[in-house]
Scaffold this active site. Structure first.
Site, PDB file in Angstrom:
ATOM      1  N   LYS A 206      68.583  75.889 -88.566  1.00  0.00           N
ATOM      2  CA  LYS A 206      68.486  74.497 -88.105  1.00  0.00           C
ATOM      3  C   LYS A 206      67.013  74.107 -87.950  1.00  0.00           C
ATOM      4  CE  LYS A 206      68.773  75.804 -83.255  1.00  0.00           C
ATOM      5  NZ  LYS A 206      69.735  76.384 -82.307  1.00  0.00           N
TER       6      LYS A 206
ATOM      7  N   TYR B   7      35.810  65.846 -74.590  1.00  0.00           N
ATOM      8  CA  TYR B   7      36.268  64.767 -73.712  1.00  0.00           C
ATOM      9  C   TYR B   7      36.432  65.253 -72.272  1.00  0.00           C
ATOM     10  CZ  TYR B   7      37.690  61.991 -77.807  1.00  0.00           C
ATOM     11  OH  TYR B   7      37.723  61.259 -78.965  1.00  0.00           O
TER      12      TYR B   7
HETATM   13  C1  LIG Z   1      69.870  77.790 -82.100  1.00  0.00           C
HETATM   14  C2  LIG Z   1      71.161  78.462 -81.947  1.00  0.00           C
HETATM   15  C3  LIG Z   1      71.291  79.848 -82.171  1.00  0.00           C
HETATM   16  C4  LIG Z   1      70.119  80.771 -82.409  1.00  0.00           C
HETATM   17  O1  LIG Z   1      69.504  81.139 -81.203  1.00  0.00           O
HETATM   18  P1  LIG Z   1      68.235  82.114 -81.165  1.00  0.00           P
HETATM   19  O2  LIG Z   1      67.932  82.264 -79.743  1.00  0.00           O
HETATM   20  O3  LIG Z   1      67.154  81.418 -81.921  1.00  0.00           O
HETATM   21  O4  LIG Z   1      68.637  83.386 -81.826  1.00  0.00           O
HETATM   22  C5  LIG Z   1      72.566  80.380 -82.126  1.00  0.00           C
HETATM   23  N1  LIG Z   1      73.650  79.609 -81.847  1.00  0.00           N
HETATM   24  C6  LIG Z   1      73.543  78.290 -81.601  1.00  0.00           C
HETATM   25  C7  LIG Z   1      74.771  77.496 -81.297  1.00  0.00           C
HETATM   26  C8  LIG Z   1      72.304  77.675 -81.625  1.00  0.00           C
HETATM   27  O5  LIG Z   1      72.210  76.372 -81.368  1.00  0.00           O
END
Ligand SMILES: *Cc1c(COP(=O)(O)O)cnc(C)c1O
Length: 373
Positions: free
Chosen positions: A36, A267
Site C-alpha cells: 500500500k 533562520y
Molecule cells: C499496513 C498493514 C499491514 C502491514 O503492517 P506492517 O507493520 O508494516 O508489517 C498489515 N495489515 C494491514 C491491515 C495493514 O493495514
C-alpha cells in the site's frame, strides 16, 4: 507522480526487498506483501514485480485505485484491497480489475451485494474483524448475523478472513496480542464450522518475526519487507537480524563555506558555531519531505562521516557542520538515509531524530524521484 522540482534522490535497492521477503517467508507462513501507499514509498509496480518473481502470489494494497494501478501495470497475481470500496465507482472496479476487497461493516457489504446482483460472475471477498484495533472490521458479536447473511449471497464468495494487530511490536503488550489472537481464532473457527473455506491471515511484520504460531495461511508484513526492524530499540531487536533497508536518500552538496566561531546559522539563529568550522549547504529540505523537525537534530553521512544538521531545515536547503569530515566539496553527496559503510544511517535512527517511525520516513521521502538498482 513524484515530486519533480528538486535535487534529492531516492535509491531503491530491490535486491534487498527480495532478500527481506525470502527471510520473512523462511520464518513460516506464506507472505502476502503489503504494498500500500506506493509500497511504503518504494514504488508499487517495481516492488510488486520483483516480489512476484520471488514467488509472491497475492499483494495487499490500500485503496481500490491502488489495486487498479497495480493491475494496469501488468500484475497478474492476486490483489487484496485492505480498505475495500469507498467511492461509488470502486465497487464495479473490483470486478473489472479482479481485486479482493476487505469488507468490515454491513453497509458496504449490502452495497457490494447490490452491485453483485447485476454483475455476470461472483466476486471473491475478504472479511475483516476488529479484535482490538477499534478501527475497521466486524466485531465478534456480528458473527452470527454476518455468517447468515453471506451464506445467502450468491454473488459474493468469502475467501479470506483477516484482523489487524495493534501492538505486536510492543513486547510489553504480549498479553494484548494474545487476546487479539484468541478472538481471531474463534472467528476463524466459526467460518470453518459453517463449512466456509477461508484463508486466515493476521500477522503484520512484528508478528511474522516474533510469533510463528500466528502464521495461519497467510501473513501480511509491510515495513520489514522494506528493511526496517519493528523491534529496533527493544529487547527483541535481534529478531530483525538480516533485514536490510532498501531505501537510501541523498542530495548534493551545492556549496561549502567557512564559518567563524560565534556566527549563527540559518533562520531564527537557532544554531551558533562554537568553533571555526565549515558548513556544507545541501539541496534538500522540507519541501522534499525531509522534515523541519530535523532542525538541529538530524545527521547525514558525507564522505563516510556522520555530520550534524545545524540550524533550521529550510524549504529546499539544509546545512551540515562538516568540520569533522575533511575534504568535502560541492558535488559530494550527502546521505540523509543509508549511505556506504558502517556509519550508514538506519531508517529507525532517522525516524527517532525525526520524532516518528520508519513507516512515515519511507512514505514521505519516497514521494521523491526514485532510481532503482
Ligand atoms: C499496513 C498493514 C499491514 C502491514 O503492517 P506492517 O507493520 O508494516 O508489517 C498489515 N495489515 C494491514 C491491515 C495493514 O493495514
Amino acid at each position: 507522480m513524484p515530486i519533480g522540482y528538486n535535487k534529492i534522490e531516492v535509491l531503491v535497492r530491490l535486491g534487498r526487498i527480495r532478500s527481506n521477503f525470502r527471510l520473512l517467508e523462511a520464518k513460516g507462513g506464506r507472505v502476502m506483501p503489503v504494498v500500500k501507499a506506493d509500497a511504503y514509498g518504494h514504488g508499487l509496480w517495481p516492488v510488486a514485480r520483483a516480489l512476484a518473481e520471488e514467488g509472491a502470489r497475492t499483494f495487499a494494497v490500500g485503496t481500490v485505485e491502488e489495486a487498479a494501478d497495480l493491475r494496469r501495470a501488468g500484475c497478474r497475481a492476486g490483489i487484496v484491497s485492505l480498505l475495500g470500496p469507498l467511492d461509488a465507482w470502486e465497487y464495479e472496479a473490483l470486478w473489472e480489475f479482479g481485486a479482493i476487497p476487505m469488507i468490515g461493516e454491513f453497509g458496504r457489504l449490502e452495497e457490494l451485494a447490490r452491485v453483485a446482483s447485476r454483475m455476470p460472475g461472483p466476486l471473491d471477498i475478504g472479511l475483516k474483524f476488529d479484535t482490538g484495533m477499534s478501527r475497521l472490521g466486524f466485531s465478534e458479536a456480528d458473527l452470527p448475523g454476518l455468517l447468515d447473511r453471506i451464506s445467502g449471497l450468491a454473488g459474493l464468495r468469502p475467501v479470506m478472513v483477516s484482523s489487524h494487530l495493534a501492538a505486536a511490536d510492543v513486547p510489553d503488550l504480549a498479553g494484548f496480542l494474545d487476546g487479539q489472537a484468541e478472538t481471531f481464532r474463534r472467528v476463524v473457527s466459526a467460518f470453518k464450522a459453517r463449512g466456509l473455506e477461508v484463508e486466515a491471515n493476521l500477522a503484520n511484520s512484528a508478528a511474522v518475526m516474533a510469533r510463528p504460531d500466528l502464521a495461519f495461511q497467510g501473513q501480511r508484513p509491510g515495513v520489514s519487507l522494506y528493511g526496517a526492524n519493528p523491534f529496533w530499540g527493544t529487547d527483541l531487536a535481534e529478531l530483525g537480524q538480516g533485514l536490510e533497508p532498501a531505501m537510501e536518500v541523498s542530495a548534493p552538496v551545492i556549496e561549502v563555506r567557512d564559518v567563524a566561531r560565534g556566527q549563527s546559522v540559518g533562520y531564527g539563529c537557532t544554531h551558533r558555531v562554537e568553533e571555526n568550522t565549515r558548513l556544507a549547504v545541501v539541496a534538500a529540505g522540507y519541501a522534499d519531505g525531509y522534515s523541519r523537525g530535523l532542525s538541529n537534530r538530524g545527521w547525514a553521512l558525507v564522505r563516510g562521516v556522520r555530520v550534524p544538521v545545524v540550524g533550521r531545515v529550510c524549504m529546499q536547503l539544509l546545512m551540515l557542520d562538516v568540520g569533522r569530515a575533511p575534504g568535502v566539496e560541492p558535488g559530494d553527496r550527502a546521505w540523509l538515509l543509508g549511505g556506504d559503510g558502517p556509519q550508514a544511517i538506519r531508517p529507525e535512527e532517522l525516524a527517532e531524530w525525526w520524532g516518528t517511525i520508519p513507516y512515515e520516513v519511507f512514505c514521505l521521502l519516497g514521494l521523491n524521484r526514485k532510481k532503482y538498482v
